[in-house]
Design a protein around this motif. Sequence first.
Motif, PDB file in Angstrom:
ATOM      1  N   ALA A  74     -25.980 -15.760 -21.314  1.00 32.86           N
ATOM      2  CA  ALA A  74     -27.258 -16.039 -20.643  1.00 32.86           C
ATOM      3  C   ALA A  74     -27.037 -16.837 -19.370  1.00 32.86           C
ATOM      4  CB  ALA A  74     -28.188 -16.781 -21.603  1.00 32.86           C
ATOM      5  N   ALA A  75     -26.129 -17.832 -19.424  1.00 31.05           N
ATOM      6  CA  ALA A  75     -25.838 -18.639 -18.241  1.00 31.05           C
ATOM      7  C   ALA A  75     -25.263 -17.785 -17.117  1.00 31.05           C
ATOM      8  CB  ALA A  75     -24.868 -19.769 -18.607  1.00 31.05           C
ATOM      9  N   MET A  76     -24.324 -16.889 -17.456  1.00 36.75           N
ATOM     10  CA  MET A  76     -23.716 -16.040 -16.439  1.00 36.75           C
ATOM     11  C   MET A  76     -24.739 -15.069 -15.849  1.00 36.75           C
ATOM     12  SD  MET A  76     -20.646 -16.907 -15.846  1.00 36.75           S
ATOM     13  CE  MET A  76     -21.409 -18.527 -15.968  1.00 36.75           C
ATOM     14  N   ALA A  77     -25.592 -14.508 -16.685  1.00 39.70           N
ATOM     15  CA  ALA A  77     -26.612 -13.590 -16.180  1.00 39.70           C
ATOM     16  C   ALA A  77     -27.560 -14.311 -15.219  1.00 39.70           C
ATOM     17  CB  ALA A  77     -27.392 -12.980 -17.342  1.00 39.70           C
ATOM     18  N   MET A  78     -27.926 -15.547 -15.556  1.00 36.50           N
ATOM     19  CA  MET A  78     -28.808 -16.308 -14.665  1.00 36.50           C
ATOM     20  C   MET A  78     -28.100 -16.712 -13.381  1.00 36.50           C
ATOM     21  SD  MET A  78     -31.130 -18.614 -17.245  1.00 36.50           S
ATOM     22  CE  MET A  78     -29.778 -19.139 -18.304  1.00 36.50           C
TER      23      MET A  78
ATOM     24  N   ILE B 119     -35.964 -16.996 -21.775  1.00 34.95           N
ATOM     25  CA  ILE B 119     -36.563 -18.245 -22.260  1.00 34.95           C
ATOM     26  C   ILE B 119     -35.759 -19.512 -21.955  1.00 34.95           C
ATOM     27  CG2 ILE B 119     -37.837 -17.111 -24.113  1.00 34.95           C
ATOM     28  CD1 ILE B 119     -35.672 -17.961 -26.052  1.00 34.95           C
ATOM     29  N   VAL B 120     -34.454 -19.414 -21.591  1.00 35.73           N
ATOM     30  CA  VAL B 120     -33.650 -20.626 -21.443  1.00 35.73           C
ATOM     31  C   VAL B 120     -33.391 -20.938 -19.972  1.00 35.73           C
ATOM     32  CG1 VAL B 120     -32.510 -20.271 -23.661  1.00 35.73           C
ATOM     33  CG2 VAL B 120     -31.469 -19.376 -21.572  1.00 35.73           C
ATOM     34  N   ASP B 121     -32.881 -22.180 -19.691  1.00 36.84           N
ATOM     35  CA  ASP B 121     -32.492 -22.565 -18.340  1.00 36.84           C
ATOM     36  C   ASP B 121     -30.975 -22.714 -18.279  1.00 36.84           C
ATOM     37  OD1 ASP B 121     -31.672 -25.616 -18.548  1.00 36.84           O
ATOM     38  OD2 ASP B 121     -33.499 -25.364 -19.751  1.00 36.84           O
TER      39      ASP B 121
ATOM     40  N   VAL C 194     -28.820 -11.360 -25.761  1.00 36.91           N
ATOM     41  CA  VAL C 194     -28.676 -12.041 -24.468  1.00 36.91           C
ATOM     42  C   VAL C 194     -29.907 -11.806 -23.604  1.00 36.91           C
ATOM     43  CG1 VAL C 194     -27.331 -12.151 -22.336  1.00 36.91           C
ATOM     44  CG2 VAL C 194     -26.160 -11.997 -24.534  1.00 36.91           C
ATOM     45  N   ILE C 195     -30.413 -10.594 -23.598  1.00 34.59           N
ATOM     46  CA  ILE C 195     -31.620 -10.315 -22.822  1.00 34.59           C
ATOM     47  C   ILE C 195     -32.781 -11.192 -23.288  1.00 34.59           C
ATOM     48  CG2 ILE C 195     -33.419  -8.569 -22.466  1.00 34.59           C
ATOM     49  CD1 ILE C 195     -31.175  -6.489 -22.305  1.00 34.59           C
ATOM     50  N   ALA C 196     -32.921 -11.363 -24.607  1.00 29.50           N
ATOM     51  CA  ALA C 196     -33.985 -12.238 -25.116  1.00 29.50           C
ATOM     52  C   ALA C 196     -33.798 -13.670 -24.634  1.00 29.50           C
ATOM     53  CB  ALA C 196     -34.005 -12.184 -26.643  1.00 29.50           C
ATOM     54  N   LEU C 197     -32.538 -14.143 -24.621  1.00 27.73           N
ATOM     55  CA  LEU C 197     -32.280 -15.526 -24.205  1.00 27.73           C
ATOM     56  C   LEU C 197     -32.576 -15.773 -22.732  1.00 27.73           C
ATOM     57  CD1 LEU C 197     -29.002 -16.694 -26.014  1.00 27.73           C
ATOM     58  CD2 LEU C 197     -31.326 -17.568 -26.303  1.00 27.73           C
ATOM     59  N   VAL C 198     -32.195 -14.838 -21.856  1.00 24.16           N
ATOM     60  CA  VAL C 198     -32.395 -15.092 -20.429  1.00 24.16           C
ATOM     61  C   VAL C 198     -33.873 -15.175 -20.071  1.00 24.16           C
ATOM     62  CG1 VAL C 198     -30.211 -14.015 -19.789  1.00 24.16           C
ATOM     63  CG2 VAL C 198     -32.306 -12.636 -19.802  1.00 24.16           C
TER      64      VAL C 198
END
Length: 412
Positions: free
Chosen positions: A101-105, A329-331, A323-327
Motif C-alpha cells: 500500500a505504501a509503495m502504491a501510494m 483507507i490508509v496513509d 492491497v487495493i482495499a488498503l490504499v
Amino acid sequence: MTELARRLGPGDAVAIGLGSMIGAGAFVVWGPAARAAGSWLLLSLLLAAIVAACNAWSSGALAARYPSAGGTYVYGRERIGPFAGYLAGWSFVVGKIASCAAMAMAIAAYVAPGQERLAAVVAVLVITVLNLSGVQRSAGVSKVIVTIVLAVLAAVLVAGLAGGTGSAHPGMWTQGATPYGVLQGAGLIFFAFAGYARIATLAEEVRDPERTIPRAIAITVVTVLGLYAILAVLTLGILGPEQLAVVPDPVAAATAVVLGEPWVWAVRAVAALAACGALLNLILGISRTSLAMARDGYLPQVLTRIDRRQVPRNAELAVGAIVIALVLIVDLRGAIGFSSFGVLTYYAVANASAWTLRGDWRGAPVVPAVGLVGCVVLAVMLPWQSVVAGVVVLAVGTVWFVIFQWRSRQHA
C-alpha cells in the motif's frame, strides 16, 4: 500442480532484492525518519543497517539449508516449531501488504498528485497482471527498473557533488533528538532494508539456492547501504533536518535546490519507476509466503493452485485485492510504521531460528543474538499507533492459530 520451477539465476535474485529495496529506501523513508531523529538521522541509518546486516546473515544461512518457498515461515517452523513459523508468516504477509500500500501510494504521489488513491489502484492492478505473466518476466522487468534507477541516481549524485552548493545546511548537526527518537527513526528506516527477504521467499524458484541466495542477499544489502548513506548525507546536508522532515519528496526537493527543475522531473520519474519495482517484488514475495502457509493449511487451500506459467495465481490475485482495499483507507506514514512492525517481528523469528543452528553454519553466534535484540528494540520504539496496531494484528493471528490447532485435533 503445487511445486514451483527453478528458473531464477544469481542476477535475477540480486535484481529482485535491489528492486524491492531501492523504491522504499531511496525515495520514501527519509521524511518520516527525520521527523523522529532530526539531525541524528545518520545514526538511525547506522543502527538500522546493523540490524539489517544481522538479519541478512541469519536469513542467508537459513535459506541455504531450507531452499523452499516461504522464507522465515519455513525456517521458524523447522527450527523452533509450528507457532514460530506461523507467526513469522503471518507477520510477513500482513506487514508486507502494508508495504505494498505504501509503495502504491508513493507511485501515485509522484505521477498523479491530487488523484493518489485512484492512481494507486491502477498501479496495483497493472503490477498484479505483470506478475501473473510469470516470475521470469517479473525478474526481467526488475533488472530494467534497477538499471534505470541506479543510472539516474548516479548521474544526479555526480552532478550534485560536482555542481552543488558546496556547503552543508547550517542546521544539519544542530537539531537535537532523544534516544527514543533515534531508535524510532531506525525502526522507520528499517522499512527500507527489508527487501532482501524477497530473495529468500523465492528460494523454491532459484537455481542452486544454497550458493545463490546467501551471495545475492550480501550483494543486495551492501549495495543499498552505500546508496542510502550517500542519499541520507546529501538530503540532510542540503535541506536540513527540519525541511527534510516535512517535504513529501526529499530527493526531488534536494535536487531542485542544487540542480534545478530539469533534474527534478528526472528524479520524480525515476522515483515512480523505483516504487513500481518495489511493489512488483513485494507482491511476488507475499504471494509465495501465502502459498507456503496455504500448503500447511493456515490459509485457504485455494491459494495453493499453480497455473501453467508456474505462477501461484490465486495467491497473487488475493494479495492484489487486499492491497487495493488498503490504499483506499490508509496513509503513507501509518503504512510504513505498521509494515516495519510486522517485518521486524518476522526477522526476530529468523534470528531466533538461526540461533538454533549454532555450529552448523559459518557465522558467529553473536550475529543472530544482536539481530534478535535489535528487531525487538526497534519494533517497540516505533510510533505507538503502529505498535498498537501491530500487537492487535498479531493477537488476531494467534487466535486464528489456536482455532486452527483445535480444529485439527478435532478432525484427527
